[in-house]
Write a protein that holds these residues in place. Structure first.
Motif, PDB file in Angstrom:
ATOM      1  N   GLU A 154       0.855  -1.184   0.000  1.00 26.48           N
ATOM      2  CA  GLU A 154       0.000   0.000   0.000  1.00 26.48           C
ATOM      3  C   GLU A 154       0.895   1.240   0.000  1.00 26.48           C
ATOM      4  O   GLU A 154       1.893   1.304   0.724  1.00 26.48           O
ATOM      5  CB  GLU A 154      -0.894  -0.011   1.248  1.00 26.48           C
ATOM      6  CG  GLU A 154      -1.850   1.153   1.348  1.00 26.48           C
ATOM      7  CD  GLU A 154      -2.766   1.034   2.557  1.00 26.48           C
ATOM      8  OE1 GLU A 154      -3.884   0.531   2.399  1.00 26.48           O
ATOM      9  OE2 GLU A 154      -2.342   1.409   3.668  1.00 26.48           O
ATOM     10  N   ILE A 155       0.538   2.214  -0.823  1.00 26.06           N
ATOM     11  CA  ILE A 155       1.260   3.480  -0.864  1.00 26.06           C
ATOM     12  C   ILE A 155       0.639   4.420   0.153  1.00 26.06           C
ATOM     13  O   ILE A 155      -0.578   4.645   0.145  1.00 26.06           O
ATOM     14  CB  ILE A 155       1.212   4.114  -2.261  1.00 26.06           C
ATOM     15  CG1 ILE A 155       1.770   3.143  -3.316  1.00 26.06           C
ATOM     16  CG2 ILE A 155       1.973   5.434  -2.283  1.00 26.06           C
ATOM     17  CD1 ILE A 155       3.216   2.780  -3.102  1.00 26.06           C
ATOM     18  N   VAL A 156       1.458   4.967   1.060  1.00 24.68           N
ATOM     19  CA  VAL A 156       0.955   5.871   2.099  1.00 24.68           C
ATOM     20  C   VAL A 156       1.724   7.181   2.049  1.00 24.68           C
ATOM     21  O   VAL A 156       2.878   7.243   1.595  1.00 24.68           O
ATOM     22  CB  VAL A 156       1.079   5.231   3.497  1.00 24.68           C
ATOM     23  CG1 VAL A 156       0.198   3.995   3.601  1.00 24.68           C
ATOM     24  CG2 VAL A 156       2.523   4.894   3.820  1.00 24.68           C
ATOM     25  N   LEU A 157       1.083   8.234   2.537  1.00 26.88           N
ATOM     26  CA  LEU A 157       1.704   9.551   2.615  1.00 26.88           C
ATOM     27  C   LEU A 157       1.936   9.908   4.065  1.00 26.88           C
ATOM     28  O   LEU A 157       1.047   9.707   4.913  1.00 26.88           O
ATOM     29  CB  LEU A 157       0.818  10.613   1.951  1.00 26.88           C
ATOM     30  CG  LEU A 157       0.521  10.445   0.451  1.00 26.88           C
ATOM     31  CD1 LEU A 157      -0.445  11.522  -0.021  1.00 26.88           C
ATOM     32  CD2 LEU A 157       1.811  10.494  -0.362  1.00 26.88           C
ATOM     33  N   ASP A 158       3.116  10.456   4.375  1.00 28.21           N
ATOM     34  CA  ASP A 158       3.346  10.933   5.735  1.00 28.21           C
ATOM     35  C   ASP A 158       2.810  12.350   5.877  1.00 28.21           C
ATOM     36  O   ASP A 158       2.192  12.893   4.944  1.00 28.21           O
ATOM     37  CB  ASP A 158       4.835  10.856   6.091  1.00 28.21           C
ATOM     38  CG  ASP A 158       5.719  11.728   5.191  1.00 28.21           C
ATOM     39  OD1 ASP A 158       5.184  12.671   4.556  1.00 28.21           O
ATOM     40  OD2 ASP A 158       6.933  11.469   5.130  1.00 28.21           O
ATOM     41  N   GLY A 166       3.699  14.779   3.187  1.00 29.49           N
ATOM     42  CA  GLY A 166       3.316  14.466   1.819  1.00 29.49           C
ATOM     43  C   GLY A 166       4.254  13.538   1.087  1.00 29.49           C
ATOM     44  O   GLY A 166       4.116  13.333  -0.123  1.00 29.49           O
ATOM     45  N   ASN A 167       5.215  12.958   1.796  1.00 28.31           N
ATOM     46  CA  ASN A 167       6.151  12.030   1.169  1.00 28.31           C
ATOM     47  C   ASN A 167       5.521  10.640   1.073  1.00 28.31           C
ATOM     48  O   ASN A 167       4.935  10.151   2.047  1.00 28.31           O
ATOM     49  CB  ASN A 167       7.452  11.948   1.976  1.00 28.31           C
ATOM     50  CG  ASN A 167       8.145  13.291   2.061  1.00 28.31           C
ATOM     51  OD1 ASN A 167       8.313  13.979   1.056  1.00 28.31           O
ATOM     52  ND2 ASN A 167       8.539  13.676   3.274  1.00 28.31           N
ATOM     53  N   ALA A 168       5.656  10.013  -0.091  1.00 29.96           N
ATOM     54  CA  ALA A 168       5.047   8.704  -0.318  1.00 29.96           C
ATOM     55  C   ALA A 168       6.025   7.584   0.039  1.00 29.96           C
ATOM     56  O   ALA A 168       7.237   7.703  -0.177  1.00 29.96           O
ATOM     57  CB  ALA A 168       4.621   8.569  -1.778  1.00 29.96           C
ATOM     58  N   SER A 169       5.487   6.532   0.582  1.00 29.20           N
ATOM     59  CA  SER A 169       6.291   5.341   0.858  1.00 29.20           C
ATOM     60  C   SER A 169       5.414   4.105   0.665  1.00 29.20           C
ATOM     61  O   SER A 169       4.179   4.192   0.684  1.00 29.20           O
ATOM     62  CB  SER A 169       6.862   5.367   2.276  1.00 29.20           C
ATOM     63  OG  SER A 169       5.813   5.381   3.229  1.00 29.20           O
ATOM     64  N   LYS A 170       6.062   2.979   0.460  1.00 32.30           N
ATOM     65  CA  LYS A 170       5.328   1.733   0.237  1.00 32.30           C
ATOM     66  C   LYS A 170       5.507   0.828   1.453  1.00 32.30           C
ATOM     67  O   LYS A 170       6.619   0.638   1.933  1.00 32.30           O
ATOM     68  CB  LYS A 170       5.836   1.036  -1.028  1.00 32.30           C
ATOM     69  CG  LYS A 170       5.054  -0.221  -1.388  1.00 32.30           C
ATOM     70  CD  LYS A 170       5.383  -0.697  -2.801  1.00 32.30           C
ATOM     71  CE  LYS A 170       6.787  -1.214  -2.925  1.00 32.30           C
ATOM     72  NZ  LYS A 170       7.016  -1.867  -4.249  1.00 32.30           N
ATOM     73  N   LYS A 171       4.399   0.264   1.942  1.00 30.70           N
ATOM     74  CA  LYS A 171       4.481  -0.658   3.075  1.00 30.70           C
ATOM     75  C   LYS A 171       3.590  -1.864   2.827  1.00 30.70           C
ATOM     76  O   LYS A 171       2.640  -1.816   2.045  1.00 30.70           O
ATOM     77  CB  LYS A 171       4.074   0.032   4.377  1.00 30.70           C
ATOM     78  CG  LYS A 171       2.619   0.472   4.430  1.00 30.70           C
ATOM     79  CD  LYS A 171       2.291   1.108   5.780  1.00 30.70           C
ATOM     80  CE  LYS A 171       0.813   1.513   5.859  1.00 30.70           C
ATOM     81  NZ  LYS A 171       0.486   2.114   7.160  1.00 30.70           N
TER      82      LYS A 171
END
Length: 284
Positions: free
Chosen positions: A224-228, A231-236
């Motif tokens: 799942e792609i999430v935003l902190d 606004g930075n995207a990361s995959k978890k």
């Protein structure tokens, strides 16, 4: 034959909570569903570490069960059940899960029924689960299957009468102890592991027979792609859960608090290795 004693009657409920089981008589018209997703990184890390320490078959399922047991230790209201349109506090934590005797399409299903204490740890869950599953792998037949096999021998027109009699006995709390101990429809929780089939979790109904108030399904891991906050995207990697809940045993605020705890324990499962600092008892 002795009748089963599954718990004690709760007598300090509000008038509203007391009358609700008379308004919503069946589980199918009193069930609510909630869908949840949780980061699985902490659980995966703990599984890898424990496997390296010799717990070869420990996995996500054990953490799911242990997380629920720990939740019950702090939110005992979710371990209630309805019998005779009255609300009861269960005296132990009883978890049911369907397991294949072998991973083949034509293999038989059996139900593992395990009893836990609110103070049990993740390793307690691992040991009890391993013992139950070892009996299945050794060719043993679950008590639920044995009971169903006996009923199958009854002629068709008598099956309806037999099940009707069992329902009546169950309503008044008069079911014999061996039947309740074998029944997958009696307990605290029913779990279905859809991850073993590599599919998402289903929304599973609650059973009108018996008294299981919560059904949890969880699916395969996914990204799942999430935003902190910046606004930075990361995959978890996450796991999706679907819980079906009998709303008569406690209110929505209490359930929400319990489900948040459940997700917290699953996300950071290290504390499940130790017993809880305290166990909260349900109201009298």
């Amino acid at each position: 034959m002795r009748k089963a004693k599954e718990g004690r009657r709760i007598r300090t409920l509000t008038p509203y909570n007391t009358i609700i089981p008379y308004i919503m008589v069946h589980r199918h018209d009193s069930q609510n569903s909630i869908k949840m997703s949780v980061d699985v990184a902490g659980a995966e890390s703990l599984v890898r570490r424990l496997r390296s320490e010799g717990y070869d078959s420990i996995g996500i399922l054990h953490i799911v069960i242990a997380s629920y047991i720990r939740t019950v230790s702090q939110r005992p209201g979710i371990n209630r059940f309805i019998r005779g349109q009255k609300i009861w506090a269960r005296s132990s934590i009883v978890v049911n899960i369907v397991a294949k005797t072998k991973m083949r399409l034509d293999a038989d299903d059996t139900t593992l029924k395990m009893t836990f204490s609110p103070s049990d740890t993740l390793l307690d869950v691992y040991e009890k689960f391993s013992e139950a599953y070892a009996r299945v792998e050794a060719g043993g037949e679950g008590n639920a299957n044995k009971t169903a096999r006996i009923i199958c021998y009854i002629p068709g027109f008598l099956k309806t009468l037999t099940v009707g009699l069992l329902r009546s006995l169950d309503y008044f709390g008069l079911l014999p102890r061996p039947i309740v101990e074998a029944s997958p429809f009696h307990g605290s929780l029913f779990i279905t592991n859809m991850a073993s089939l590599n599919i998402p979790p289903i929304v599973h109904h609650l059973y009108n027979f018996g008294n299981v108030p919560v059904f949890i399904a969880f699916g395969a891991k996914r990204y799942e792609i999430v935003l902190d906050e910046e606004g930075n995207a990361s995959k978890k990697r996450v796991i999706d859960f679907v819980a079906n809940l009998d709303e008569r045993i406690c209110d929505g605020y209490y359930y929400a608090s319990a489900m948040k705890l459940f997700l917290r324990y699953f996300k950071d499962p290290e504390e499940l290795l130790n017993p809880p600092e305290n166990v909260i008892c349900d109201i009298p």
